[in-house]
Scaffold this motif. Structure first.
Motif, PDB file in Angstrom:
ATOM      1  N   ILE A 124       0.730  -1.267  -0.179  1.00  0.00           N
ATOM      2  CA  ILE A 124      -0.148  -0.163  -0.425  1.00  0.00           C
ATOM      3  C   ILE A 124       0.542   1.685  -0.006  1.00  0.00           C
ATOM      4  N   SER A 125       0.544   2.382  -1.182  1.00  0.00           N
ATOM      5  CA  SER A 125       1.426   2.747  -1.192  1.00  0.00           C
ATOM      6  C   SER A 125       1.306   4.631   0.359  1.00  0.00           C
ATOM      7  N   VAL A 126       2.449   4.872   0.528  1.00  0.00           N
ATOM      8  CA  VAL A 126       1.690   5.674   2.112  1.00  0.00           C
ATOM      9  C   VAL A 126       3.527   6.485   1.864  1.00  0.00           C
ATOM     10  N   ASN A 127       2.588   7.817   2.585  1.00  0.00           N
ATOM     11  CA  ASN A 127       3.890   9.029   2.073  1.00  0.00           C
ATOM     12  C   ASN A 127       4.884   8.437   2.784  1.00  0.00           C
ATOM     13  N   TRP A 128       5.279   9.651   2.515  1.00  0.00           N
ATOM     14  CA  TRP A 128       7.626   9.078   2.708  1.00  0.00           C
ATOM     15  C   TRP A 128       7.966  10.355   2.406  1.00  0.00           C
ATOM     16  N   SER A 129       8.805  10.997   3.629  1.00  0.00           N
ATOM     17  CA  SER A 129       9.805  11.826   3.458  1.00  0.00           C
ATOM     18  C   SER A 129      11.050  11.404   3.796  1.00  0.00           C
ATOM     19  N   GLU A 130      11.628  11.540   2.851  1.00  0.00           N
ATOM     20  CA  GLU A 130      13.651  10.832   3.064  1.00  0.00           C
ATOM     21  C   GLU A 130      13.591  12.271   4.066  1.00  0.00           C
ATOM     22  N   ILE A 131      14.101  11.501   5.178  1.00  0.00           N
ATOM     23  CA  ILE A 131      14.575  12.473   6.608  1.00  0.00           C
ATOM     24  C   ILE A 131      16.145  12.019   6.664  1.00  0.00           C
ATOM     25  N   PRO A 132      17.454  12.805   6.780  1.00  0.00           N
ATOM     26  CA  PRO A 132      19.068  12.490   6.189  1.00  0.00           C
ATOM     27  C   PRO A 132      18.760  11.579   7.843  1.00  0.00           C
ATOM     28  N   GLY A 133      20.274  11.091   7.444  1.00  0.00           N
ATOM     29  CA  GLY A 133      20.829  10.807   8.852  1.00  0.00           C
ATOM     30  C   GLY A 133      20.500   9.247   9.073  1.00  0.00           C
ATOM     31  N   SER A 134      20.777   8.577   7.457  1.00  0.00           N
ATOM     32  CA  SER A 134      20.340   7.163   7.294  1.00  0.00           C
ATOM     33  C   SER A 134      21.932   6.851   7.785  1.00  0.00           C
ATOM     34  N   LYS A 135      21.479   5.179   8.214  1.00  0.00           N
ATOM     35  CA  LYS A 135      21.515   4.638   8.798  1.00  0.00           C
ATOM     36  C   LYS A 135      22.874   3.899   7.672  1.00  0.00           C
ATOM     37  N   VAL A 136      22.500   3.803   6.748  1.00  0.00           N
ATOM     38  CA  VAL A 136      22.813   2.551   5.548  1.00  0.00           C
ATOM     39  C   VAL A 136      24.376   3.592   5.007  1.00  0.00           C
ATOM     40  N   ARG A 137      25.347   2.748   4.948  1.00  0.00           N
ATOM     41  CA  ARG A 137      26.467   2.750   4.180  1.00  0.00           C
ATOM     42  C   ARG A 137      27.173   1.748   3.475  1.00  0.00           C
ATOM     43  N   LEU A 138      28.071   1.564   2.759  1.00  0.00           N
ATOM     44  CA  LEU A 138      29.126   1.470   1.868  1.00  0.00           C
ATOM     45  C   LEU A 138      29.293  -0.087   2.749  1.00  0.00           C
ATOM     46  N   THR A 139      28.993  -0.174   3.402  1.00  0.00           N
ATOM     47  CA  THR A 139      29.492  -1.427   4.165  1.00  0.00           C
ATOM     48  C   THR A 139      28.601  -2.280   4.481  1.00  0.00           C
ATOM     49  N   SER A 140      27.609  -2.109   4.577  1.00  0.00           N
ATOM     50  CA  SER A 140      26.071  -2.516   5.579  1.00  0.00           C
ATOM     51  C   SER A 140      25.372  -3.068   3.829  1.00  0.00           C
ATOM     52  N   ILE A 141      26.049  -2.542   2.715  1.00  0.00           N
ATOM     53  CA  ILE A 141      25.308  -3.058   1.450  1.00  0.00           C
ATOM     54  C   ILE A 141      26.118  -5.355   1.312  1.00  0.00           C
ATOM     55  N   ALA A 142      27.498  -4.706   1.465  1.00  0.00           N
ATOM     56  CA  ALA A 142      27.685  -6.193   1.930  1.00  0.00           C
ATOM     57  C   ALA A 142      27.575  -7.111   2.773  1.00  0.00           C
ATOM     58  N   HIS A 143      26.742  -6.464   4.019  1.00  0.00           N
ATOM     59  CA  HIS A 143      26.469  -6.752   5.020  1.00  0.00           C
ATOM     60  C   HIS A 143      24.880  -7.493   4.554  1.00  0.00           C
ATOM     61  N   MET A 144      24.466  -6.586   4.018  1.00  0.00           N
ATOM     62  CA  MET A 144      23.100  -6.991   3.236  1.00  0.00           C
ATOM     63  C   MET A 144      22.770  -8.580   2.613  1.00  0.00           C
ATOM     64  N   LEU A 145      23.707  -8.423   1.350  1.00  0.00           N
ATOM     65  CA  LEU A 145      24.171  -9.046   0.432  1.00  0.00           C
ATOM     66  C   LEU A 145      24.158 -10.683   1.176  1.00  0.00           C
ATOM     67  N   PHE A 146      25.541 -10.521   2.242  1.00  0.00           N
ATOM     68  CA  PHE A 146      25.867 -10.986   2.748  1.00  0.00           C
ATOM     69  C   PHE A 146      24.461 -11.796   3.573  1.00  0.00           C
ATOM     70  N   GLU A 147      23.400 -11.489   4.115  1.00  0.00           N
ATOM     71  CA  GLU A 147      21.898 -11.866   5.104  1.00  0.00           C
ATOM     72  C   GLU A 147      21.071 -12.202   3.897  1.00  0.00           C
ATOM     73  N   LEU A 148      21.148 -11.739   2.883  1.00  0.00           N
ATOM     74  CA  LEU A 148      20.423 -11.953   1.285  1.00  0.00           C
ATOM     75  C   LEU A 148      20.832 -14.033   1.331  1.00  0.00           C
ATOM     76  N   ILE A 149      22.122 -13.802   0.930  1.00  0.00           N
ATOM     77  CA  ILE A 149      22.652 -15.541   1.072  1.00  0.00           C
ATOM     78  C   ILE A 149      22.305 -16.178   1.865  1.00  0.00           C
ATOM     79  N   LEU A 150      22.415 -15.961   2.848  1.00  0.00           N
ATOM     80  CA  LEU A 150      21.660 -16.600   4.488  1.00  0.00           C
ATOM     81  C   LEU A 150      20.359 -16.968   4.344  1.00  0.00           C
ATOM     82  N   ILE A 151      19.609 -16.163   3.989  1.00  0.00           N
ATOM     83  CA  ILE A 151      18.482 -16.878   3.700  1.00  0.00           C
ATOM     84  C   ILE A 151      18.339 -17.786   2.510  1.00  0.00           C
TER      85      ILE A 151
END
Length: 353
Positions: free
Chosen positions: A313-340
């Motif tokens: 369902i579409s919701v209103n969303w405003s980009e809030i600065p201070g995202s906790k996603v870093r480049l290393t997070s991408i590696a972690h994400m890929l690792f977790e997707l492999i785990l799934i």
């Protein structure tokens, strides 16, 4: 005619290159086996930890700063006592939390004043913050009373997925909504998710009550398994235009990997605004294993495996600065997707129903 010396030289070359390629090949095999062994062991460990946590009875209490008594912690296995629970994971959110809580609580109070059946609780899960998040949260418990606002303190930082899982397992609502502490989504948008869940529940229960005349027709909402995901997919064009090209590139890549992991059906898995009926939450959050990044993707994957209908369902969303996603997070994400894929795909992670 070639001299014997050069001839001899050629003779030696073949075995050498062959042994070199054999060496490289065996190195690659050893590495692949090593990585596989590590992965499998890691997946198995998560599985073991999970089964221990699943069976562990929580002796958790909620601290009540008003009476200083300990309030016993409910379980998702208990029947619902509230209409809706809002679960807010918070890690070092002392600055953004007050705005979100003010807006959320004024909305909830307004609704409970006009609708008698609308009862609510807000559960703030402090994920081992090192700032004043807990103090800020407890100020709201004082103001709104422990029956309406509760704080769950995790001793150390576990990750957003774990914070939400803990909050869900100790909630009392027929409907359970997870939302972010940064207030990126308008709280009033919960009505969109809520009305669609009601609509689907009615049609599901109508079909069921026709099929089985024996059971009582007063099938209630909390027993019907439904998940509803807020989505920002409709904002994608605009978002793509405003973000840096490499972020978009990573985003597209990530979406592709998510597609390969969880299959299609949900375009935006990462929006932190999701609502579940009690029965759906009970199944999903007693199964979920990932604690940090890709628990959202795991939720979608589990919904498919458990045949829990998912609404996007579409919701209103405003980009809030201070995202906790870093480049290393991408590696972690890929690792977790492999785990799934490995964990569920090989049946190491059992799905409990």
């Amino acid at each position: 005619m070639a001299s014997p010396a050069t001839h001899h030289h050629h003779h030696h070359l073949l075995p050498f290159s062959l042994s070199l390629s054999l060496l490289l090949f065996s190195l690659v095999v050893v590495m692949v086996l090593g990585v596989s062994a590590f992965l499998l062991e890691y997946v198995r460990k998560i599985g073991c930890k999970h089964s221990l946590e699943r069976d562990a009875v929580s002796d958790a209490f909620f601290e009540d700063p008003n009476s200083l008594k300990k309030v016993p912690c409910p379980s998702i296995f208990d029947p619902a006592e509230k209409y809706i629970s809002l679960i807010i994971p918070a890690y070092n959110e002392e600055h953004r939390l007050p705005g979100t809580l003010d807006e959320t609580l004024s909305y909830l109070q307004q609704r409970s004043a006009t609708e008698k059946s609308f009862t609510y609780e807000v559960l703030i899960v402090d994920d081992g913050s090192t700032d004043r998040t807990a103090k800020v949260a407890f100020d709201y418990v004082r103001k709104y009373k422990i029956d309406n606002v509760r704080v769950l303190l995790l001793r150390r930082n576990h990750g957003k997925g774990e914070a939400i899982r803990k909050g869900m397992l100790h909630s009392r609502g027929e409907l359970l909504l997870m939302l972010d502490a940064d207030g990126a989504t308008k709280v009033t948008d919960l009505e969109k998710l809520e009305s669609q869940i009601h609509e689907l529940a009615r049609s599901v229960n109508k079909v069921n009550s026709v099929a089985s005349t024996t059971t009582s027709s007063s099938s209630n909402l909390s027993d019907t398994e439904i998940a509803a995901c807020g989505s920002r997919a409709h904002l994608e064009k605009q978002a793509l235009a405003t973000r840096k090209w490499y972020r978009n590139f990573l985003m597209k890549g990530f979406h592709l990997v998510v597609l390969l992991t969880a299959g299609h059906g949900i375009r935006d898995t990462q929006c932190g605004f999701k609502m579940f009926t009690r029965a759906a939450a009970r199944k999903l959050f007693t199964n979920i294993r990932l604690k940090r990044w890709c628990f959202d993707v795991e939720l979608v994957y589990l919904c498919k495996k458990l045949r829990i209908p998912m609404l996007e369902i579409s919701v209103n969303w405003s980009e809030i600065p201070g995202s906790k996603v870093r480049l290393t997070s991408i590696a972690h994400m890929l690792f977790e997707l492999i785990l799934i894929r490995v964990g569920y795909g090989l049946g190491i992670w059992k799905i409990h129903t």
